[in-house]
Scaffold this active site. Structure first.
Site, mmCIF file in Angstrom:
data_model
loop_
_atom_site.group_PDB
_atom_site.id
_atom_site.type_symbol
_atom_site.label_atom_id
_atom_site.label_comp_id
_atom_site.label_asym_id
_atom_site.label_seq_id
_atom_site.Cartn_x
_atom_site.Cartn_y
_atom_site.Cartn_z
ATOM 1 N N PRO A 94 4.396 0.630 -1.057
ATOM 2 C CA PRO A 94 4.986 0.123 -2.229
ATOM 3 C C PRO A 94 6.354 0.148 -2.194
ATOM 4 O O PRO A 94 7.029 -0.156 -3.095
ATOM 5 C CB PRO A 94 4.746 1.459 -3.049
ATOM 6 C CG PRO A 94 4.653 2.472 -2.228
ATOM 7 C CD PRO A 94 3.874 1.884 -0.879
ATOM 8 N N GLY A 95 7.199 0.304 -1.181
ATOM 9 C CA GLY A 95 8.668 -0.158 -0.818
ATOM 10 C C GLY A 95 9.460 1.111 -0.491
ATOM 11 O O GLY A 95 10.762 0.903 -0.626
ATOM 12 N N TRP A 97 10.666 2.383 2.019
ATOM 13 C CA TRP A 97 11.287 2.485 3.487
ATOM 14 C C TRP A 97 12.545 1.292 2.943
ATOM 15 O O TRP A 97 13.361 1.122 3.960
ATOM 16 C CB TRP A 97 10.344 1.993 4.565
ATOM 17 C CG TRP A 97 9.663 3.026 5.308
ATOM 18 C CD1 TRP A 97 9.284 4.302 4.570
ATOM 19 C CD2 TRP A 97 9.225 3.201 6.454
ATOM 20 N NE1 TRP A 97 8.811 5.186 5.464
ATOM 21 C CE2 TRP A 97 8.576 4.361 6.639
ATOM 22 C CE3 TRP A 97 9.228 2.202 7.421
ATOM 23 C CZ2 TRP A 97 8.066 4.732 7.981
ATOM 24 C CZ3 TRP A 97 8.764 2.469 8.783
ATOM 25 C CH2 TRP A 97 8.047 3.807 9.190
ATOM 26 N N ASP A 168 5.187 0.355 9.257
ATOM 27 C CA ASP A 168 4.233 1.297 8.723
ATOM 28 C C ASP A 168 2.848 0.696 8.252
ATOM 29 O O ASP A 168 2.532 1.572 7.289
ATOM 30 C CB ASP A 168 5.199 1.770 7.400
ATOM 31 C CG ASP A 168 4.769 3.362 7.028
ATOM 32 O OD1 ASP A 168 4.139 3.907 8.181
ATOM 33 O OD2 ASP A 168 5.014 3.698 6.008
ATOM 34 N N LYS A 229 4.074 2.669 13.332
ATOM 35 C CA LYS A 229 3.082 3.803 12.987
ATOM 36 C C LYS A 229 1.759 3.496 13.719
ATOM 37 O O LYS A 229 1.289 2.205 13.729
ATOM 38 C CB LYS A 229 2.811 3.704 11.512
ATOM 39 C CG LYS A 229 1.530 4.782 11.218
ATOM 40 C CD LYS A 229 1.587 5.209 9.470
ATOM 41 C CE LYS A 229 1.092 4.107 8.821
ATOM 42 N NZ LYS A 229 1.138 4.501 7.588
HETATM 43 C C1 LIG Z 1 1.555 3.350 4.044
HETATM 44 S S1 LIG Z 1 1.674 1.861 3.386
HETATM 45 C C2 LIG Z 1 3.544 1.412 3.711
HETATM 46 C C3 LIG Z 1 4.280 2.306 2.923
HETATM 47 C C4 LIG Z 1 5.863 1.879 2.910
HETATM 48 N N1 LIG Z 1 6.543 2.013 4.463
HETATM 49 C C5 LIG Z 1 6.618 2.737 1.987
HETATM 50 O O1 LIG Z 1 7.369 3.347 2.412
HETATM 51 O O2 LIG Z 1 6.343 2.412 0.827
HETATM 52 C C6 LIG Z 1 0.922 0.681 4.566
HETATM 53 C C7 LIG Z 1 1.304 -0.499 4.259
HETATM 54 O O3 LIG Z 1 0.622 -1.738 5.198
HETATM 55 C C8 LIG Z 1 -0.058 -2.930 4.746
HETATM 56 N N2 LIG Z 1 -1.064 -3.493 5.562
HETATM 57 C C9 LIG Z 1 -2.027 -3.054 5.820
HETATM 58 N N3 LIG Z 1 -2.830 -4.055 6.408
HETATM 59 C C10 LIG Z 1 -1.876 -4.958 6.542
HETATM 60 C C11 LIG Z 1 -2.029 -6.428 7.196
HETATM 61 N N4 LIG Z 1 -3.004 -6.772 7.666
HETATM 62 N N5 LIG Z 1 -0.891 -7.265 7.055
HETATM 63 C C12 LIG Z 1 0.135 -6.831 6.592
HETATM 64 N N6 LIG Z 1 0.346 -5.550 5.752
HETATM 65 C C13 LIG Z 1 -0.521 -4.849 5.746
HETATM 66 C C14 LIG Z 1 -0.478 -2.463 3.240
HETATM 67 O O4 LIG Z 1 -0.501 -3.278 2.369
HETATM 68 C C15 LIG Z 1 0.536 -1.432 2.892
HETATM 69 O O5 LIG Z 1 1.774 -1.882 2.088
#
Ligand SMILES: C[S@@+](CC[C@H](N)C(=O)[O-])C[C@H]1O[C@@H](n2cnc3c(N)ncnc32)[C@H](O)[C@@H]1O
Length: 284
Positions: A94-95, A97, A168, A229
């Site tokens: 959700p943003g 970072w 992440d 990650k």
């Molecule tokens: C744990 S969240 C990231 C949280 C973010 N760092 C924050 O601080 O808000 C994991 C993210 O990885 C994205 N994600 C998962 N698989 C993905 C893919 N194949 N391509 C791009 N993004 C992906 C998800 O949509 C999500 O936004």
């Protein structure tokens, strides 16, 4: 009991220019196959959030999620960011970072798709060129240093302009049940949670890490950093070996703000080597 105090977050990535972020648009979920009473796990989740100091502190500081503290901790320890940098935050939603969202361009797309990765690289090379032509806000010394780095990059065959690549990304939790529960149907919670099945989470994270590493290899300038990650498991050693080939120093990090019961950890790879690239055929 020892208490853990979250870092304060006056400006997350505040000194950096987050020029690009990518996020993945989730596929629609299918119809429920099993019916479970979710009320008890709902309240367990709420209790855990209530007890969780990092979650509470994120709310107080106006951060989108507790995930912000992980990046702050890693930056405090490894000094990842400097003013005026180009930082790419993959899987940004959700943003937290990328807060505050100054100068952020966001893309939606599955980063596992080579086409999406190619579009991102193209975007970066266009904005990189525009910055160069405009001269930017760099001092004379920084411009000279950058020019010498660029000539090294060109010698090595790279058109690399990015200072830090963050990933992440984690495969989102696909909901198969609990559709009547507000907590579980909330897309935010699915975005922030994995399947909970260790092998599945590990395998999914290795694919995402391989895609992020290939992207880092294609776009990071020499000396640039990569934070990724991963979910610990049998294949992460291979990933570490690949990272060691591309970066001068590699560390495994489990930030204090990462839940101790989670297999989540981060690779911090510092100082990309000049003239070296990862081999796409050598994926994890
Ligand atoms: C744990 S969240 C990231 C949280 C973010 N760092 C924050 O601080 O808000 C994991 C993210 O990885 C994205 N994600 C998962 N698989 C993905 C893919 N194949 N391509 C791009 N993004 C992906 C998800 O949509 C999500 O936004």
């Amino acid at each position: 009991m020892a208490t853990r105090s979250p870092f304060r977050a006056p400006s997350l990535l505040g000194s950096c220019q987050c020029q690009f972020t990518s996020s993945y648009r989730h596929a629609d979920t299918s119809t429920p196959r099993v019916s479970i009473r979710w009320s008890s796990s709902n309240s367990r989740w709420k209790q855990r959030q209530g007890r969780d100091m990092f979650a509470r502190e994120a709310k107080v500081q106006g951060l989108k999620s507790r995930a912000a503290f992980k990046l702050l901790e890693m930056d405090a320890k490894y000094r990842l960011f400097k003013p005026g940098q180009t930082v790419v935050d993959l899987g940004y939603a959700p943003g937290s970072w990328s807060q505050p969202p100054r100068g952020v361009a966001t893309f939606q797309g599955d980063f596992l798709s080579p086409r999406v990765r190619a579009l991102v690289r193209e975007f970066l090379s266009r904005t990189g060129r525009a910055d160069k032509e405009a001269g930017g806000t760099m001092s004379y010394i920084d411009r000279e240093r950058r020019a010498s780095e660029e000539s090294e990059e060109e010698e090595g065959g790279f058109s690399a302009t990015v200072d830090v690549v963050l990933s992440d990304m984690s495969a989102p939790w696909v909901q198969t049940s609990g559709f009547t529960s507000n907590t579980l149907t909330n897309p935010y919670h699915r975005l922030m949670n994995t399947s909970g099945v260790a092998f599945r989470d590990h395998a999914g994270s290795m694919d995402l890490c391989a895609a992020a590493l290939q992207f880092a290899s294609d776009t990071l300038r020499p000396g640039g950093h990569f934070v990724c990650k991963f979910y610990q498991g049998g294949e992460d050693k291979k990933l570490e070996t690949r990272l060691r080939g591309l970066f001068a120093r590699v560390f495994r990090e489990k930030p204090e703000s990462s839940r101790s019961e989670s297999k989540e950890a981060y690779f911090i790879a510092l100082k990309r080597r000049a003239g070296v690239a990862v081999d796409s055929g050598d994926a994890v």
